[in-house]
Write a protein that holds these residues in place. Structure first.
Motif, PDB file in Angstrom:
ATOM      1  N   GLN A 103       0.930  22.765  26.553  1.00  0.00           N
ATOM      2  CA  GLN A 103       2.014  22.271  27.389  1.00  0.00           C
ATOM      3  C   GLN A 103       3.307  22.057  26.600  1.00  0.00           C
ATOM      4  OE1 GLN A 103      -0.116  18.974  29.154  1.00  0.00           O
ATOM      5  NE2 GLN A 103      -0.892  20.253  30.811  1.00  0.00           N
ATOM      6  N   GLY A 104       3.223  21.990  25.280  1.00  0.00           N
ATOM      7  CA  GLY A 104       4.407  21.819  24.449  1.00  0.00           C
ATOM      8  C   GLY A 104       4.901  23.100  23.792  1.00  0.00           C
ATOM      9  N   MET A 105       4.284  24.237  24.100  1.00  0.00           N
ATOM     10  CA  MET A 105       4.648  25.499  23.452  1.00  0.00           C
ATOM     11  C   MET A 105       5.909  26.148  24.004  1.00  0.00           C
ATOM     12  SD  MET A 105       0.957  27.387  22.947  1.00  0.00           S
ATOM     13  CE  MET A 105       1.640  28.907  22.293  1.00  0.00           C
ATOM     14  N   GLY A 106       6.347  25.735  25.168  1.00  0.00           N
ATOM     15  CA  GLY A 106       7.521  26.359  25.771  1.00  0.00           C
ATOM     16  C   GLY A 106       7.229  27.782  26.202  1.00  0.00           C
ATOM     17  N   ASN A 107       8.212  28.667  26.025  1.00  0.00           N
ATOM     18  CA  ASN A 107       8.079  30.053  26.476  1.00  0.00           C
ATOM     19  C   ASN A 107       7.022  30.850  25.724  1.00  0.00           C
ATOM     20  OD1 ASN A 107       9.948  29.874  28.542  1.00  0.00           O
ATOM     21  ND2 ASN A 107      11.671  30.417  27.207  1.00  0.00           N
ATOM     22  N   LYS A 108       6.657  30.432  24.510  1.00  0.00           N
ATOM     23  CA  LYS A 108       5.618  31.131  23.754  1.00  0.00           C
ATOM     24  C   LYS A 108       4.281  31.104  24.487  1.00  0.00           C
ATOM     25  CE  LYS A 108       7.342  30.175  19.104  1.00  0.00           C
ATOM     26  NZ  LYS A 108       7.024  29.505  17.846  1.00  0.00           N
ATOM     27  N   ALA A 109       4.045  30.053  25.268  1.00  0.00           N
ATOM     28  CA  ALA A 109       2.780  29.910  25.977  1.00  0.00           C
ATOM     29  C   ALA A 109       2.565  31.023  26.992  1.00  0.00           C
ATOM     30  CB  ALA A 109       2.720  28.553  26.679  1.00  0.00           C
ATOM     31  N   TYR A 110       3.651  31.594  27.525  1.00  0.00           N
ATOM     32  CA  TYR A 110       3.531  32.594  28.570  1.00  0.00           C
ATOM     33  C   TYR A 110       3.294  34.000  28.041  1.00  0.00           C
ATOM     34  CZ  TYR A 110       5.808  28.715  30.959  1.00  0.00           C
ATOM     35  OH  TYR A 110       6.129  27.477  31.435  1.00  0.00           O
ATOM     36  N   THR A 111       3.462  34.200  26.751  1.00  0.00           N
ATOM     37  CA  THR A 111       3.367  35.551  26.201  1.00  0.00           C
ATOM     38  C   THR A 111       2.139  35.782  25.334  1.00  0.00           C
ATOM     39  OG1 THR A 111       4.700  34.915  24.283  1.00  0.00           O
ATOM     40  CG2 THR A 111       5.883  35.801  26.192  1.00  0.00           C
ATOM     41  N   ARG A 112       1.326  34.779  25.151  1.00  0.00           N
ATOM     42  CA  ARG A 112       0.173  34.903  24.257  1.00  0.00           C
ATOM     43  C   ARG A 112      -1.155  34.815  25.002  1.00  0.00           C
ATOM     44  NH1 ARG A 112       1.949  31.255  19.070  1.00  0.00           N
ATOM     45  NH2 ARG A 112       3.537  32.682  18.335  1.00  0.00           N
ATOM     46  N   HIS A 113      -2.143  35.466  24.432  1.00  0.00           N
ATOM     47  CA  HIS A 113      -3.520  35.355  24.902  1.00  0.00           C
ATOM     48  C   HIS A 113      -4.085  34.112  24.222  1.00  0.00           C
ATOM     49  CE1 HIS A 113      -6.776  37.316  26.991  1.00  0.00           C
ATOM     50  NE2 HIS A 113      -7.573  37.021  25.995  1.00  0.00           N
ATOM     51  N   LEU A 114      -4.587  33.141  24.991  1.00  0.00           N
ATOM     52  CA  LEU A 114      -4.954  31.834  24.441  1.00  0.00           C
ATOM     53  C   LEU A 114      -6.383  31.438  24.763  1.00  0.00           C
ATOM     54  CD1 LEU A 114      -1.700  30.045  25.637  1.00  0.00           C
ATOM     55  CD2 LEU A 114      -2.184  30.775  23.301  1.00  0.00           C
ATOM     56  N   ARG A 115      -6.891  30.482  23.977  1.00  0.00           N
ATOM     57  CA  ARG A 115      -8.173  29.806  24.221  1.00  0.00           C
ATOM     58  C   ARG A 115      -7.860  28.323  24.324  1.00  0.00           C
ATOM     59  NH1 ARG A 115     -12.935  32.567  22.116  1.00  0.00           N
ATOM     60  NH2 ARG A 115     -12.294  34.593  21.376  1.00  0.00           N
ATOM     61  N   VAL A 116      -8.335  27.703  25.417  1.00  0.00           N
ATOM     62  CA  VAL A 116      -8.096  26.284  25.636  1.00  0.00           C
ATOM     63  C   VAL A 116      -9.418  25.621  25.971  1.00  0.00           C
ATOM     64  CG1 VAL A 116      -6.840  24.581  26.999  1.00  0.00           C
ATOM     65  CG2 VAL A 116      -5.793  26.777  26.527  1.00  0.00           C
ATOM     66  N   ALA A 117      -9.685  24.471  25.343  1.00  0.00           N
ATOM     67  CA  ALA A 117     -10.933  23.763  25.586  1.00  0.00           C
ATOM     68  C   ALA A 117     -10.652  22.380  26.159  1.00  0.00           C
ATOM     69  CB  ALA A 117     -11.721  23.622  24.291  1.00  0.00           C
ATOM     70  N   GLY A 118     -11.649  21.869  26.855  1.00  0.00           N
ATOM     71  CA  GLY A 118     -11.559  20.525  27.407  1.00  0.00           C
ATOM     72  C   GLY A 118     -12.825  20.208  28.180  1.00  0.00           C
ATOM     73  N   ASN A 119     -12.858  19.031  28.769  1.00  0.00           N
ATOM     74  CA  ASN A 119     -13.987  18.638  29.611  1.00  0.00           C
ATOM     75  C   ASN A 119     -13.633  18.922  31.059  1.00  0.00           C
ATOM     76  OD1 ASN A 119     -15.476  17.719  27.420  1.00  0.00           O
ATOM     77  ND2 ASN A 119     -14.605  15.685  27.553  1.00  0.00           N
ATOM     78  N   VAL A 120     -14.596  19.418  31.810  1.00  0.00           N
ATOM     79  CA  VAL A 120     -14.371  19.729  33.214  1.00  0.00           C
ATOM     80  C   VAL A 120     -14.270  18.417  33.998  1.00  0.00           C
ATOM     81  CG1 VAL A 120     -15.281  20.893  35.254  1.00  0.00           C
ATOM     82  CG2 VAL A 120     -15.600  21.915  32.985  1.00  0.00           C
ATOM     83  N   ALA A 121     -13.176  18.235  34.716  1.00  0.00           N
ATOM     84  CA  ALA A 121     -12.967  17.016  35.497  1.00  0.00           C
ATOM     85  C   ALA A 121     -13.996  16.941  36.622  1.00  0.00           C
ATOM     86  CB  ALA A 121     -11.556  17.007  36.079  1.00  0.00           C
ATOM     87  N   PRO A 122     -14.651  15.800  36.771  1.00  0.00           N
ATOM     88  CA  PRO A 122     -15.656  15.648  37.829  1.00  0.00           C
ATOM     89  C   PRO A 122     -15.048  15.889  39.216  1.00  0.00           C
ATOM     90  CG  PRO A 122     -15.778  13.822  36.282  1.00  0.00           C
ATOM     91  CD  PRO A 122     -14.547  14.606  35.946  1.00  0.00           C
ATOM     92  N   GLY A 123     -15.755  16.687  40.008  1.00  0.00           N
ATOM     93  CA  GLY A 123     -15.323  16.973  41.369  1.00  0.00           C
ATOM     94  C   GLY A 123     -14.217  17.998  41.498  1.00  0.00           C
ATOM     95  N   SER A 124     -13.802  18.633  40.398  1.00  0.00           N
ATOM     96  CA  SER A 124     -12.673  19.560  40.460  1.00  0.00           C
ATOM     97  C   SER A 124     -13.090  21.019  40.626  1.00  0.00           C
ATOM     98  CB  SER A 124     -11.805  19.430  39.199  1.00  0.00           C
ATOM     99  OG  SER A 124     -12.487  19.934  38.065  1.00  0.00           O
ATOM    100  N   ILE A 125     -14.382  21.317  40.503  1.00  0.00           N
ATOM    101  CA  ILE A 125     -14.832  22.714  40.540  1.00  0.00           C
ATOM    102  C   ILE A 125     -14.869  23.226  41.978  1.00  0.00           C
ATOM    103  CG2 ILE A 125     -16.702  24.312  40.013  1.00  0.00           C
ATOM    104  CD1 ILE A 125     -17.574  22.370  37.791  1.00  0.00           C
ATOM    105  N   GLU A 126     -14.185  24.343  42.202  1.00  0.00           N
ATOM    106  CA  GLU A 126     -14.213  25.050  43.485  1.00  0.00           C
ATOM    107  C   GLU A 126     -14.651  26.480  43.178  1.00  0.00           C
ATOM    108  OE1 GLU A 126     -10.321  24.774  45.262  1.00  0.00           O
ATOM    109  OE2 GLU A 126     -10.174  22.659  44.717  1.00  0.00           O
ATOM    110  N   ARG A 127     -15.823  26.872  43.670  1.00  0.00           N
ATOM    111  CA  ARG A 127     -16.358  28.211  43.392  1.00  0.00           C
ATOM    112  C   ARG A 127     -16.118  29.142  44.570  1.00  0.00           C
ATOM    113  NH1 ARG A 127     -20.557  28.088  39.155  1.00  0.00           N
ATOM    114  NH2 ARG A 127     -20.744  25.953  38.450  1.00  0.00           N
ATOM    115  N   SER A 128     -15.921  30.422  44.249  1.00  0.00           N
ATOM    116  CA  SER A 128     -15.784  31.461  45.257  1.00  0.00           C
ATOM    117  C   SER A 128     -16.323  32.758  44.656  1.00  0.00           C
ATOM    118  CB  SER A 128     -14.319  31.612  45.659  1.00  0.00           C
ATOM    119  OG  SER A 128     -14.171  32.702  46.540  1.00  0.00           O
TER     120      SER A 128
END
Length: 149
Positions: free
Chosen positions: A45-70
């Motif tokens: 979130q602090g990378m600015g425009n660089k964030a939109y041009t790179r292939h990234l890996r982001v980790a975190g914990n899945v927020a409870p109740g936020s999963i919507e599958r299709s």
């Protein structure tokens, strides 16, 4: 005037150079397309425009109740030290079985200008799967302990 032997060896050299050049080009472009940077949600979130041009890996914990599958796709929210990130996963395979509320997840993809992370790969580890029960101490087996002499 080149002799027939020189002419055919010149053709072989030119063909070899073209083949090696093509292989090198494909190797270099393939590596750069598959290269991804690991970032935390706050770094992303602090990378600015660089964030939109790179292939990234982001980790975190899945927020409870936020999963919507299709089908093979999923939309969910990752949490990391007070920061949240909305993720849409569109992959060729469904999310792994360990992908559940409160699991640790790693999303690989690109960050969109819409503020959503668009993942094409998803890995998950169920945090409770390997942790001892709340009222139980971790156990060790005799074979895991060093032999005393």
């Amino acid at each position: 005037m080149p002799t027939p032997d020189r002419k055919s060896s010149l053709k072989i050299i030119v063909a070899a150079v073209l083949i090696l050049g093509t292989v090198a080009y494909l190797a270099i472009t393939g590596v750069s397309e598959n290269k991804s940077y690991y970032v935390t949600i706050s770094e992303l979130q602090g990378m600015g425009n660089k964030a939109y041009t790179r292939h990234l890996r982001v980790a975190g914990n899945v927020a409870p109740g936020s999963i919507e599958r299709s089908g093979t796709n999923a939309t969910f929210t990752l949490l990391e030290q007070g920061h949240t990130l909305r993720v849409t996963y569109k992959g060729s395979e469904p999310p792994p079985d360990t992908f559940k509320d409160d699991s640790q997840a790693l999303a690989v993809g690109t960050y969109g200008r819409d503020g959503v992370f668009h993942a094409t790969q998803l890995q998950a580890k169920c945090a409770s799967k390997y942790a001892p029960a709340a009222n139980q101490a971790p156990t060790t087996t005799a074979s895991a302990l060093p032999a005393s002499r």
